[in-house]
Each structure stands twice: as C-alpha cells, then as structure tokens.
Design a protein around this motif. Structure first.
Motif, PDB file in Angstrom:
ATOM      1  N   GLU A 159       3.724  10.555  -9.410  1.00 24.09           N
ATOM      2  CA  GLU A 159       3.099  10.800 -10.716  1.00 24.09           C
ATOM      3  C   GLU A 159       2.317  12.108 -10.716  1.00 24.09           C
ATOM      4  O   GLU A 159       2.302  12.841 -11.713  1.00 24.09           O
ATOM      5  CB  GLU A 159       2.193   9.630 -11.082  1.00 24.09           C
ATOM      6  CG  GLU A 159       2.943   8.354 -11.429  1.00 24.09           C
ATOM      7  CD  GLU A 159       2.006   7.203 -11.754  1.00 24.09           C
ATOM      8  OE1 GLU A 159       0.780   7.361 -11.542  1.00 24.09           O
ATOM      9  OE2 GLU A 159       2.493   6.151 -12.222  1.00 24.09           O
ATOM     10  N   THR A 160       1.657  12.422  -9.587  1.00 23.65           N
ATOM     11  CA  THR A 160       0.882  13.666  -9.496  1.00 23.65           C
ATOM     12  C   THR A 160       1.794  14.878  -9.554  1.00 23.65           C
ATOM     13  O   THR A 160       1.524  15.844 -10.280  1.00 23.65           O
ATOM     14  CB  THR A 160       0.059  13.681  -8.195  1.00 23.65           C
ATOM     15  OG1 THR A 160      -0.867  12.606  -8.208  1.00 23.65           O
ATOM     16  CG2 THR A 160      -0.702  14.997  -8.053  1.00 23.65           C
ATOM     17  N   ALA A 185       0.831  -1.201   0.000  1.00 26.31           N
ATOM     18  CA  ALA A 185       0.000   0.000   0.000  1.00 26.31           C
ATOM     19  C   ALA A 185       0.863   1.248   0.000  1.00 26.31           C
ATOM     20  O   ALA A 185       0.565   2.237  -0.685  1.00 26.31           O
ATOM     21  CB  ALA A 185      -0.930  -0.009   1.210  1.00 26.31           C
ATOM     22  N   GLU A 186       1.946   1.215   0.766  1.00 24.42           N
ATOM     23  CA  GLU A 186       2.858   2.347   0.821  1.00 24.42           C
ATOM     24  C   GLU A 186       3.484   2.601  -0.549  1.00 24.42           C
ATOM     25  O   GLU A 186       3.628   3.741  -0.989  1.00 24.42           O
ATOM     26  CB  GLU A 186       3.964   2.079   1.844  1.00 24.42           C
ATOM     27  CG  GLU A 186       4.808   3.300   2.179  1.00 24.42           C
ATOM     28  CD  GLU A 186       4.031   4.362   2.918  1.00 24.42           C
ATOM     29  OE1 GLU A 186       4.230   5.561   2.587  1.00 24.42           O
ATOM     30  OE2 GLU A 186       3.222   4.019   3.803  1.00 24.42           O
ATOM     31  N   SER A 187       3.837   1.525  -1.242  1.00 23.93           N
ATOM     32  CA  SER A 187       4.426   1.642  -2.576  1.00 23.93           C
ATOM     33  C   SER A 187       3.439   2.271  -3.554  1.00 23.93           C
ATOM     34  O   SER A 187       3.815   3.136  -4.366  1.00 23.93           O
ATOM     35  CB  SER A 187       4.857   0.255  -3.078  1.00 23.93           C
ATOM     36  OG  SER A 187       5.318   0.318  -4.405  1.00 23.93           O
ATOM     37  N   ALA A 188       2.182   1.848  -3.483  1.00 26.75           N
ATOM     38  CA  ALA A 188       1.159   2.415  -4.366  1.00 26.75           C
ATOM     39  C   ALA A 188       0.972   3.903  -4.086  1.00 26.75           C
ATOM     40  O   ALA A 188       0.813   4.706  -5.013  1.00 26.75           O
ATOM     41  CB  ALA A 188      -0.163   1.676  -4.181  1.00 26.75           C
ATOM     42  N   GLY A 189       1.016   4.280  -2.814  1.00 28.46           N
ATOM     43  CA  GLY A 189       0.877   5.687  -2.450  1.00 28.46           C
ATOM     44  C   GLY A 189       2.042   6.519  -2.945  1.00 28.46           C
ATOM     45  O   GLY A 189       1.861   7.625  -3.468  1.00 28.46           O
ATOM     46  N   THR A 190       3.242   6.002  -2.795  1.00 25.55           N
ATOM     47  CA  THR A 190       4.431   6.718  -3.257  1.00 25.55           C
ATOM     48  C   THR A 190       4.382   6.958  -4.761  1.00 25.55           C
ATOM     49  O   THR A 190       4.659   8.059  -5.250  1.00 25.55           O
ATOM     50  CB  THR A 190       5.707   5.927  -2.898  1.00 25.55           C
ATOM     51  OG1 THR A 190       5.788   5.801  -1.474  1.00 25.55           O
ATOM     52  CG2 THR A 190       6.954   6.640  -3.412  1.00 25.55           C
ATOM     53  N   ARG A 191       4.017   5.917  -5.513  1.00 29.94           N
ATOM     54  CA  ARG A 191       3.956   6.053  -6.969  1.00 29.94           C
ATOM     55  C   ARG A 191       2.915   7.090  -7.377  1.00 29.94           C
ATOM     56  O   ARG A 191       3.164   7.928  -8.244  1.00 29.94           O
ATOM     57  CB  ARG A 191       3.624   4.707  -7.612  1.00 29.94           C
ATOM     58  CG  ARG A 191       3.569   4.755  -9.133  1.00 29.94           C
ATOM     59  CD  ARG A 191       3.347   3.369  -9.727  1.00 29.94           C
ATOM     60  NE  ARG A 191       2.075   2.804  -9.338  1.00 29.94           N
ATOM     61  CZ  ARG A 191       0.931   3.049  -9.981  1.00 29.94           C
ATOM     62  NH1 ARG A 191       0.912   3.861 -11.026  1.00 29.94           N
ATOM     63  NH2 ARG A 191      -0.191   2.489  -9.584  1.00 29.94           N
ATOM     64  N   ALA A 192       1.741   7.061  -6.733  1.00 31.29           N
ATOM     65  CA  ALA A 192       0.681   8.010  -7.078  1.00 31.29           C
ATOM     66  C   ALA A 192       1.115   9.443  -6.778  1.00 31.29           C
ATOM     67  O   ALA A 192       0.849  10.362  -7.558  1.00 31.29           O
ATOM     68  CB  ALA A 192      -0.594   7.677  -6.316  1.00 31.29           C
ATOM     69  N   GLY A 193       1.799   9.644  -5.638  1.00 27.35           N
ATOM     70  CA  GLY A 193       2.276  10.975  -5.292  1.00 27.35           C
ATOM     71  C   GLY A 193       3.289  11.496  -6.284  1.00 27.35           C
ATOM     72  O   GLY A 193       3.221  12.656  -6.728  1.00 27.35           O
ATOM     73  N   GLY A 248       0.508  16.208  -4.457  1.00 31.31           N
ATOM     74  CA  GLY A 248       1.184  14.918  -4.432  1.00 31.31           C
ATOM     75  C   GLY A 248       0.990  14.194  -3.119  1.00 31.31           C
ATOM     76  O   GLY A 248       0.768  12.985  -3.089  1.00 31.31           O
ATOM     77  N   ARG A 249       1.074  14.956  -2.023  1.00 35.22           N
ATOM     78  CA  ARG A 249       0.854  14.332  -0.709  1.00 35.22           C
ATOM     79  C   ARG A 249      -0.574  13.832  -0.571  1.00 35.22           C
ATOM     80  O   ARG A 249      -0.809  12.739  -0.040  1.00 35.22           O
ATOM     81  CB  ARG A 249       1.188  15.335   0.408  1.00 35.22           C
ATOM     82  CG  ARG A 249       2.682  15.554   0.614  1.00 35.22           C
ATOM     83  CD  ARG A 249       2.947  16.299   1.905  1.00 35.22           C
ATOM     84  NE  ARG A 249       2.485  17.684   1.836  1.00 35.22           N
ATOM     85  CZ  ARG A 249       3.233  18.700   1.416  1.00 35.22           C
ATOM     86  NH1 ARG A 249       4.474  18.476   1.011  1.00 35.22           N
ATOM     87  NH2 ARG A 249       2.757  19.933   1.394  1.00 35.22           N
ATOM     88  N   ARG A 250      -1.533  14.612  -1.057  1.00 39.09           N
ATOM     89  CA  ARG A 250      -2.930  14.170  -0.990  1.00 39.09           C
ATOM     90  C   ARG A 250      -3.141  12.920  -1.837  1.00 39.09           C
ATOM     91  O   ARG A 250      -3.811  11.973  -1.406  1.00 39.09           O
ATOM     92  CB  ARG A 250      -3.874  15.284  -1.448  1.00 39.09           C
ATOM     93  CG  ARG A 250      -3.971  16.456  -0.483  1.00 39.09           C
ATOM     94  CD  ARG A 250      -5.184  17.320  -0.805  1.00 39.09           C
ATOM     95  NE  ARG A 250      -5.100  17.894  -2.151  1.00 39.09           N
ATOM     96  CZ  ARG A 250      -4.529  19.061  -2.431  1.00 39.09           C
ATOM     97  NH1 ARG A 250      -3.976  19.778  -1.466  1.00 39.09           N
ATOM     98  NH2 ARG A 250      -4.524  19.528  -3.673  1.00 39.09           N
ATOM     99  N   ALA A 251      -2.583  12.931  -3.040  1.00 35.21           N
ATOM    100  CA  ALA A 251      -2.736  11.772  -3.926  1.00 35.21           C
ATOM    101  C   ALA A 251      -2.076  10.546  -3.326  1.00 35.21           C
ATOM    102  O   ALA A 251      -2.595   9.429  -3.425  1.00 35.21           O
ATOM    103  CB  ALA A 251      -2.130  12.081  -5.295  1.00 35.21           C
ATOM    104  N   SER A 252      -0.930  10.740  -2.671  1.00 36.64           N
ATOM    105  CA  SER A 252      -0.218   9.615  -2.058  1.00 36.64           C
ATOM    106  C   SER A 252      -1.037   9.012  -0.922  1.00 36.64           C
ATOM    107  O   SER A 252      -1.182   7.786  -0.831  1.00 36.64           O
ATOM    108  CB  SER A 252       1.142  10.094  -1.533  1.00 36.64           C
ATOM    109  OG  SER A 252       1.826   9.034  -0.902  1.00 36.64           O
TER     110      SER A 252
END
Length: 306
Positions: free
Chosen positions: A175-176, A165-173, A206-210
């Motif tokens: 990318e944003t 889950a942490e990895s998915a959050g990092t990638r989304a942040g 980015g933080r919100r998206a993460s």
C-alpha cells in the motif's frame, strides 16, 4: 523531525545521534523552533538513551524534544528525570466503538466493543482488529490459549501468528509503494531520472512500512494473548464485566473451573516478558513456541494443584 522505531522496534543509536543530537545543535532555517519527536522512546537501547542525555539536559532555547512512550518505566531513570511528564488519557471504549460504527467497520456492536476494549483506547489499533488481519490474529491468539490449556501443541498455532504478522507487513508495504507511486505520477515525477529516484524512495519506504507493520502486528498478537489470559482470570474471579473479548465471552466461561486466576495473571506476565524480549531481536518463532509451552506448564500445574 519525527523519529519512529525501525525493524524490530529499535531506534538505532547512529540515527538518534544524526537526526536528533547533531541536528539539535543548529538553529532552524525557517521558524523559531526545532521540534524533535521520538515515537516509541522506550524502544531506544540504553546506548541511544545515554547518548541523548546531554541534549536532554542542556537543549538550546529553540529546541523542543518530545519522547512518546506507552511504557515510560522502560526508559532509563536518568532520561525520565530530565523530562517533564505529560499524560494523555486514552479514549473510552464506547467512543472508539462509536467511531468504528460511524465508518461502517466491524460486523456488529459486540465486535466493535471488543475491538475498542482490546485496543485500550487506540482507534487505529481498534480499526486493525476489525480488519481481516486483525480477526486472524484474534483467532490465532485464542487458538494458542486453547492449545496451552489442552496440552495439544502439535498444530503449532504460534506459526499462524507469525504468518498473520507477515501478511500484515506485506499489505502495508504494498500500500505504501502504491500510494507513493501515485503521488509521484500526480506530481509528474514518474519518468526519467526523477521517476527512478521516486521509485527507489517508494521501495525503501515500502520496506520500512512492511517491517514496522509486521512488528506491530506481532506485538498486537502477543497483546491479544495477554488479553485472553486476563479474561480467563476475570471469569475465574467472577468479574465478567471486566472481560475484553466480550464478543467471545462463552470461550473463557468454558474454563473457569479449570484455570486458577493467579496462574492466568502470571501467564500474562510471561506474555509481556516475551513482548519485551522480541524488541531485542530474539528469534521470533522460538520465543513464541517457548511461550506457549511455558503457558501450558503453568496452567496445567495450577490445575493439578487445584
């Protein structure tokens, strides 16, 4: 105005008051209507829902408030009674799988069908499930179930779920931030004061998206746990056509004699309870660890009775 859950999937009461309740009192500057959409409305705490009641009951004629919820029963009855319910049917699994295939996503038809079934008609979630992060979550969910069945909990597979889950959050942040930085550059706002403001806004977004992606991935992981338990119950009941993880059908087949279908369904209820408790900032690692241990106790107890 579109309001989405923040952080641990909660709508803050001050945000609801400022962005919906207060704003709904003013006529639109342009256009004839003001439209407010509250995504994941069931994530509102009771305080936020109660604050919204008067606005829902007596909105101005130019105001439309849309509450989006996958679990409307979690909304207060006083909120539901003030709303007109509109149901949307999910896309069928074949349609979602076909969309994945047309975009070249998924290793084969079996994985695409499994992702479509597990996503319950949500194309975006199906796309996630055939991604690297999604495959990792599916693997971790299967590992958690295997640990609960065997009683070998020393590897603490729930920690891998948190890591995924942490990895998915990092990638989304990341990318944003990259997307917004590129947009600022194209608009000529990447230098000077405008550049610094654009950079700050990109970092905040980015933080919100993460945070949001991390919460969604963790919720998806728990949903996959519940799906495995559902599959165990289906196979134990001789209803293999109802299995969701169709690309890994051999795994639930290995345990039907050892697993009581009723215990598996009860395990699914425990998972759903954990999903709800995580929306109120319960310690994640402790909640997941407790869940796997409770699943082990439940499933082993059913075998001893059998």
């Amino acid at each position: 105005m579109w309001l989405a859950p923040r952080g641990a999937a909660q709508h803050l009461v001050d945000e609801v008051r400022q962005r919906v309740i207060t704003a709904a009192a003013y006529r639109p500057f342009e256009g004839a209507r003001r439209i407010f959409v509250i995504e994941g409305a069931d994530a509102m705490a009771d305080e936020s829902q109660n604050a919204l009641l008067k606005t829902l009951e007596e909105p101005h004629g130019f105001v439309h408030i849309i509450l989006i919820s996958a679990e409307p029963e979690l909304l207060l009855e006083t909120v539901r009674s003030r709303c007109q319910e509109v149901r949307f049917r999910p896309l069928d699994a074949d349609t979602v799988a076909g969309e994945l295939a047309s975009r070249g996503l998924g290793e084969d038809d079996a994985e695409r069908i499994a992702a479509a079934r597990l996503a319950s008609g949500d194309p975006r979630r199906a796309e996630f499930l055939v991604s690297e992060e999604g495959r990792e979550l599916r693997s971790v969910a299967a590992e958690c179930i295997a640990a609960a069945l065997s009683g070998d909990l020393t590897s603490a597979p729930w920690r891998r779920m948190l890591t995924a889950a942490e990895s998915a959050g990092t990638r989304a942040g990341e990318e944003t931030v990259e997307r917004l930085a590129s947009a600022a550059a194209e608009a000529g706002q990447d230098e000077g004061r405008a550049g610094r403001r654009a950079a700050r806004e990109a970092e905040e977004a980015g933080r919100r998206a993460s945070r949001r992606a991390r919460v969604e991935a963790l919720d998806a992981g728990l949903g996959l746990l519940a799906a495995w338990l559902r599959d165990l119950a289906a196979v134990a009941d001789g209803a293999e056509d109802l299995v969701l993880n169709v690309d890994r059908l051999d795994e639930p087949r290995e345990a039907p004699e050892a697993v009581d279908a009723r215990a598996a369904r009860r395990g699914g209820e425990l998972v759903m309870d954990t999903r709800r408790r995580l929306t109120v900032n319960v310690g994640e690692e402790l909640a997941l660890e407790t869940l796997v241990y409770r699943l082990h106790a439940l499933l082993s107890s059913s075998r001893s009775r059998g």
